[in-house]
Motif scaffolding. Sequence first.
Motif: not given
Ligand code: NAD
Length: 242
Positions: A75, A168, A45, A12
Amino acid sequence: MKKIAVVTGGSKGIGLAIVETLIAKHFEVFNLDITASDSGQFMPCDVSDVSQVERCIKQIVSQTGRIDCLVSNAGIHVSANIENTSEEEFDRIFALNVKGAYAAIKASLPTMKQQSSGSIILISSDQALIAKHNSFAYNLSKAALASIAKTTALDYAAFNIRANAVCPGTIETPLYHNAIDKYCARSGADKAKVHQEEAALQPLGRLGQPQEVANLVAFLASDEASFITGSLQVIDGGYTAQ
Ligand code: NAD
């Protein structure tokens, strides 16, 4: 020969965009996630479980013989200040955001050392550089990832292995929408208005898109980034410049 990439949390949001972009750049991509996906080669995983991460990486290496790029992206976020962060939440955030990155990097390094090459990319956050309200444990975990990028860059430069953190700002993903939904449910605020206010916080006047982060990751994974290591790459529409 196709290059091999491993992405955690690639089903995602930002992770999915990274998987699809690396595939477009001719990588063979393995996606380690708890949510099933058709993009890349999905391996179920839970990244917070070291033994599951080790098993997946071992399987990838026995299948392909190499790992050219590791993107530690999985995350979670919890909204709370230090007083409202329970020990369970603290442990849950650290188990995935930090220990998960440690596990994936540690399991990939022997193969990268053997190849004398590799690019490790940690998806950190602008919160590695600045604080945000009610984000105590998340903030801490993302600062830890910036530290991991630097220490890994130093310890493995002699093996031609690069490690960088991508930081980000606010990116429009399911994680962002869930956080806004929870806030609006709690406070009774109007979602469209909150969304508009969030967008206005960036000097560029909008949120970032997952594809924009994926483009930066693809660059760091490529040989064009061959002299970039130990860096924190901010991608935030100017937010932290203010
Ligand atoms: P999201 O919640 O949209 O997607 C996260 C993905 O991680 C999902 O596919 C989920 O199934 C997977 N996941 C969750 N728990 C898991 C686990 N235990 N093992 C394996 N996979 C797992 O998140 P996102 O917004 O796409 O964020 C991705 C990364 O970017 C994260 O590390 C987040 O902290 C970082 N980030 C996001 C933002 C933002 O504004 N969205 C900003 C800075 C950093």
